[in-house]
Motif scaffolding. Structure first.
Motif, PDB file in Angstrom:
ATOM      1  N   ILE A 191      37.901  44.655  28.106  1.00  0.00           N
ATOM      2  CA  ILE A 191      38.415  45.950  28.536  1.00  0.00           C
ATOM      3  C   ILE A 191      39.924  45.817  28.737  1.00  0.00           C
ATOM      4  CG2 ILE A 191      38.473  47.623  30.437  1.00  0.00           C
ATOM      5  CD1 ILE A 191      36.013  47.944  28.726  1.00  0.00           C
ATOM      6  N   PRO A 192      40.713  46.623  28.032  1.00  0.00           N
ATOM      7  CA  PRO A 192      42.171  46.490  28.134  1.00  0.00           C
ATOM      8  C   PRO A 192      42.726  47.183  29.379  1.00  0.00           C
ATOM      9  CG  PRO A 192      41.636  48.243  26.611  1.00  0.00           C
ATOM     10  CD  PRO A 192      40.313  47.655  27.060  1.00  0.00           C
ATOM     11  N   LEU A 193      43.887  46.732  29.815  1.00  0.00           N
ATOM     12  CA  LEU A 193      44.632  47.416  30.864  1.00  0.00           C
ATOM     13  C   LEU A 193      45.672  48.311  30.199  1.00  0.00           C
ATOM     14  CD1 LEU A 193      45.416  44.486  33.352  1.00  0.00           C
ATOM     15  CD2 LEU A 193      43.577  46.161  33.512  1.00  0.00           C
ATOM     16  N   SER A 194      46.122  49.318  30.928  1.00  0.00           N
ATOM     17  CA  SER A 194      47.259  50.089  30.440  1.00  0.00           C
ATOM     18  C   SER A 194      48.500  49.203  30.523  1.00  0.00           C
ATOM     19  CB  SER A 194      47.460  51.341  31.302  1.00  0.00           C
ATOM     20  OG  SER A 194      47.845  50.967  32.620  1.00  0.00           O
ATOM     21  N   ALA A 195      49.523  49.556  29.799  1.00  0.00           N
ATOM     22  CA  ALA A 195      50.768  48.777  29.823  1.00  0.00           C
ATOM     23  C   ALA A 195      51.314  48.683  31.244  1.00  0.00           C
ATOM     24  CB  ALA A 195      51.793  49.411  28.889  1.00  0.00           C
ATOM     25  N   GLU A 196      51.180  49.770  32.002  1.00  0.00           N
ATOM     26  CA  GLU A 196      51.677  49.787  33.386  1.00  0.00           C
ATOM     27  C   GLU A 196      50.905  48.803  34.257  1.00  0.00           C
ATOM     28  OE1 GLU A 196      52.080  52.885  37.179  1.00  0.00           O
ATOM     29  OE2 GLU A 196      51.475  53.627  35.193  1.00  0.00           O
ATOM     30  N   ARG A 197      49.565  48.800  34.138  1.00  0.00           N
ATOM     31  CA  ARG A 197      48.754  47.881  34.945  1.00  0.00           C
ATOM     32  C   ARG A 197      49.019  46.425  34.558  1.00  0.00           C
ATOM     33  NH1 ARG A 197      49.145  50.847  37.642  1.00  0.00           N
ATOM     34  NH2 ARG A 197      47.940  52.729  38.023  1.00  0.00           N
ATOM     35  N   LEU A 198      49.213  46.184  33.270  1.00  0.00           N
ATOM     36  CA  LEU A 198      49.469  44.821  32.814  1.00  0.00           C
ATOM     37  C   LEU A 198      50.790  44.301  33.375  1.00  0.00           C
ATOM     38  CD1 LEU A 198      48.310  42.560  31.090  1.00  0.00           C
ATOM     39  CD2 LEU A 198      49.518  43.523  29.124  1.00  0.00           C
ATOM     40  N   ARG A 199      51.795  45.144  33.407  1.00  0.00           N
ATOM     41  CA  ARG A 199      53.082  44.743  34.001  1.00  0.00           C
ATOM     42  C   ARG A 199      52.922  44.489  35.499  1.00  0.00           C
ATOM     43  NH1 ARG A 199      55.113  48.888  30.676  1.00  0.00           N
ATOM     44  NH2 ARG A 199      55.132  50.324  32.472  1.00  0.00           N
ATOM     45  N   GLU A 200      52.131  45.324  36.145  1.00  0.00           N
ATOM     46  CA  GLU A 200      51.939  45.240  37.587  1.00  0.00           C
ATOM     47  C   GLU A 200      51.208  43.962  37.993  1.00  0.00           C
ATOM     48  OE1 GLU A 200      48.933  47.807  40.020  1.00  0.00           O
ATOM     49  OE2 GLU A 200      50.746  49.019  39.771  1.00  0.00           O
ATOM     50  N   ARG A 201      50.158  43.589  37.241  1.00  0.00           N
ATOM     51  CA  ARG A 201      49.326  42.434  37.598  1.00  0.00           C
ATOM     52  C   ARG A 201      49.780  41.137  36.943  1.00  0.00           C
ATOM     53  NH1 ARG A 201      43.448  45.427  36.967  1.00  0.00           N
ATOM     54  NH2 ARG A 201      43.831  47.044  38.543  1.00  0.00           N
ATOM     55  N   GLY A 202      50.408  41.253  35.786  1.00  0.00           N
ATOM     56  CA  GLY A 202      50.883  40.067  35.096  1.00  0.00           C
ATOM     57  C   GLY A 202      49.878  39.464  34.132  1.00  0.00           C
ATOM     58  N   GLU A 225      30.741  41.068  50.269  1.00  0.00           N
ATOM     59  CA  GLU A 225      32.081  40.927  50.846  1.00  0.00           C
ATOM     60  C   GLU A 225      32.775  39.647  50.383  1.00  0.00           C
ATOM     61  OE1 GLU A 225      33.927  43.097  52.610  1.00  0.00           O
ATOM     62  OE2 GLU A 225      32.296  44.486  52.101  1.00  0.00           O
ATOM     63  N   HIS A 226      32.009  38.578  50.213  1.00  0.00           N
ATOM     64  CA  HIS A 226      32.576  37.301  49.773  1.00  0.00           C
ATOM     65  C   HIS A 226      33.166  37.425  48.369  1.00  0.00           C
ATOM     66  CE1 HIS A 226      33.089  32.985  49.486  1.00  0.00           C
ATOM     67  NE2 HIS A 226      32.273  32.912  48.449  1.00  0.00           N
ATOM     68  N   LEU A 227      32.386  37.997  47.457  1.00  0.00           N
ATOM     69  CA  LEU A 227      32.879  38.165  46.093  1.00  0.00           C
ATOM     70  C   LEU A 227      33.996  39.199  46.031  1.00  0.00           C
ATOM     71  CD1 LEU A 227      32.670  37.424  43.125  1.00  0.00           C
ATOM     72  CD2 LEU A 227      30.885  39.157  42.875  1.00  0.00           C
ATOM     73  N   LYS A 228      33.891  40.224  46.848  1.00  0.00           N
ATOM     74  CA  LYS A 228      34.928  41.255  46.894  1.00  0.00           C
ATOM     75  C   LYS A 228      36.285  40.646  47.238  1.00  0.00           C
ATOM     76  CE  LYS A 228      35.910  45.738  49.056  1.00  0.00           C
ATOM     77  NZ  LYS A 228      35.412  46.748  50.019  1.00  0.00           N
ATOM     78  N   GLU A 229      36.299  39.712  48.185  1.00  0.00           N
ATOM     79  CA  GLU A 229      37.547  39.061  48.576  1.00  0.00           C
ATOM     80  C   GLU A 229      38.067  38.154  47.460  1.00  0.00           C
ATOM     81  OE1 GLU A 229      40.879  37.853  50.683  1.00  0.00           O
ATOM     82  OE2 GLU A 229      39.562  39.593  50.919  1.00  0.00           O
ATOM     83  N   ILE A 230      37.158  37.428  46.811  1.00  0.00           N
ATOM     84  CA  ILE A 230      37.574  36.565  45.698  1.00  0.00           C
ATOM     85  C   ILE A 230      38.193  37.394  44.574  1.00  0.00           C
ATOM     86  CG2 ILE A 230      36.737  35.038  43.850  1.00  0.00           C
ATOM     87  CD1 ILE A 230      34.629  33.993  45.812  1.00  0.00           C
ATOM     88  N   ILE A 231      37.534  38.483  44.213  1.00  0.00           N
ATOM     89  CA  ILE A 231      38.038  39.322  43.124  1.00  0.00           C
ATOM     90  C   ILE A 231      39.351  39.990  43.513  1.00  0.00           C
ATOM     91  CG2 ILE A 231      37.572  41.422  41.787  1.00  0.00           C
ATOM     92  CD1 ILE A 231      34.700  40.532  41.504  1.00  0.00           C
ATOM     93  N   ALA A 232      39.506  40.367  44.776  1.00  0.00           N
ATOM     94  CA  ALA A 232      40.760  40.967  45.226  1.00  0.00           C
ATOM     95  C   ALA A 232      41.914  39.982  45.064  1.00  0.00           C
ATOM     96  CB  ALA A 232      40.645  41.409  46.684  1.00  0.00           C
ATOM     97  N   LYS A 233      41.680  38.728  45.440  1.00  0.00           N
ATOM     98  CA  LYS A 233      42.720  37.692  45.285  1.00  0.00           C
ATOM     99  C   LYS A 233      43.023  37.461  43.810  1.00  0.00           C
ATOM    100  CE  LYS A 233      41.732  35.048  49.501  1.00  0.00           C
ATOM    101  NZ  LYS A 233      41.202  33.768  50.036  1.00  0.00           N
ATOM    102  N   TYR A 234      41.972  37.458  43.017  1.00  0.00           N
ATOM    103  CA  TYR A 234      42.110  37.197  41.586  1.00  0.00           C
ATOM    104  C   TYR A 234      42.774  38.356  40.859  1.00  0.00           C
ATOM    105  CZ  TYR A 234      40.423  36.778  36.736  1.00  0.00           C
ATOM    106  OH  TYR A 234      40.322  36.728  35.375  1.00  0.00           O
ATOM    107  N   TYR A 275      44.061  41.531  42.124  1.00  0.00           N
ATOM    108  CA  TYR A 275      45.183  42.295  42.657  1.00  0.00           C
ATOM    109  C   TYR A 275      46.305  41.433  43.224  1.00  0.00           C
ATOM    110  CZ  TYR A 275      41.792  46.069  42.261  1.00  0.00           C
ATOM    111  OH  TYR A 275      40.871  46.948  41.773  1.00  0.00           O
ATOM    112  N   ARG A 276      45.986  40.180  43.590  1.00  0.00           N
ATOM    113  CA  ARG A 276      47.031  39.308  44.150  1.00  0.00           C
ATOM    114  C   ARG A 276      47.440  38.212  43.199  1.00  0.00           C
ATOM    115  NH1 ARG A 276      43.784  38.433  49.721  1.00  0.00           N
ATOM    116  NH2 ARG A 276      42.856  40.521  49.731  1.00  0.00           N
ATOM    117  N   GLY A 277      46.949  38.300  41.965  1.00  0.00           N
ATOM    118  CA  GLY A 277      47.442  37.454  40.905  1.00  0.00           C
ATOM    119  C   GLY A 277      47.052  35.995  40.953  1.00  0.00           C
ATOM    120  N   ASP A 278      45.949  35.659  41.632  1.00  0.00           N
ATOM    121  CA  ASP A 278      45.524  34.260  41.700  1.00  0.00           C
ATOM    122  C   ASP A 278      44.676  33.938  40.468  1.00  0.00           C
ATOM    123  OD1 ASP A 278      44.865  31.704  42.402  1.00  0.00           O
ATOM    124  OD2 ASP A 278      44.314  32.184  44.467  1.00  0.00           O
TER     125      ASP A 278
END
Length: 230
Positions: free
Chosen positions: A129-140, A89-98, A100-103
């Motif tokens: 591993i590449p992101l799709s163009a849509e995901r890259l725009r979404e996450r930055g 859970e600890h790492l899950k929260e760190i990765i979520a911030k990193y 999906y929330r752009g930290d």
């Protein structure tokens, strides 16, 4: 004054010649937050790094990897994946911030761990591993590429992504039955070379095996990978 990137507490350290000389290698999280990271240690699957305990073991590989290797469509493509931590859970929260929330700054947490493992991984070139163009725009930013950037490792773009639907929204069965989602570019760079692929999370292994299959079919000698969590 340094603050922990996770809990924002001031990080205190004894000032010695050793700490002064290693200031550039200082960890980005406090000891309390670091202690909550569950490193994968002990006996692990020789292919995916899953901890082996009792019913997970089958001749040195976990049951998941044994199934992958029995499947003629996927056998022999991914040579080895090294994961650093259990996905608690600890790492899950760190990765979520990193992720999906752009930290972006949180990538610095993993620098010393990645450098330690990379020393023992043989490769001719590194890709992410590449992101799709849509995901890259979404996450930055591409979270896998950011990991390579913070440790100062040069990467080569050799894959593009075809699909756009989020893997995290798919069930396990949907993930492992997906059609190929990667296309090779710069094929001339791959011939007879060992490729190291960087990604953030190893879930079912589908993404990395699809990447490995595309790369080996394009002429690469071997494909291995490194991920933060398993």
């Amino acid at each position: 004054m340094r603050r922990c990137l996770v809990c924002d507490e001031v990080m205190k350290e004894a000032l010695t010649w050793g700490t002064l000389l290693k200031r550039g290698e200082a960890k980005a999280i406090c000891k309390g937050c670091e202690a909550k990271l569950d490193k994968i240690t002990g006996e692990r699957c020789s292919l995916c790094s899953r901890g082996l305990a009792g019913h997970y073991s089958s001749g040195g590989t976990c049951f998941d990897c044994s199934r992958w290797e029995r499947d003629k469509e996927w056998s022999g493509y991914l040579s080895k994946n090294i994961s650093l931590f259990h996905y608690n859970e600890h790492l899950k929260e760190i990765i979520a911030k990193y992720k999906y929330r752009g930290d972006y700054a949180l990538a610095a947490i993993f620098v010393p761990y990645l450098r330690e493992v990379l020393q023992d991984m043989e490769h001719d070139l590194v890709t992410c591993i590449p992101l799709s163009a849509e995901r890259l725009r979404e996450r930055g930013f591409n979270q896998a590429q950011a990991l390579a950037d913070v440790i100062g490792i040069r990467t080569v773009e050799v894959l593009t992504r075809i699909d756009t639907e989020k893997q995290s929204k798919k069930s396990r069965h949907e993930r492992i039955t997906l059609p190929q989602v990667f296309q090779v570019i710069n094929e001339e760079l791959l011939r007879d070379r060992s490729i190291l692929v960087i990604d953030d999370i190893y879930t079912t292994g589908t993404t990395l095996r699809q990447a490995a299959k595309a790369l080996k079919n394009a002429g690469s000698k071997a494909v291995s990978s490194i991920t933060l969590s398993r």
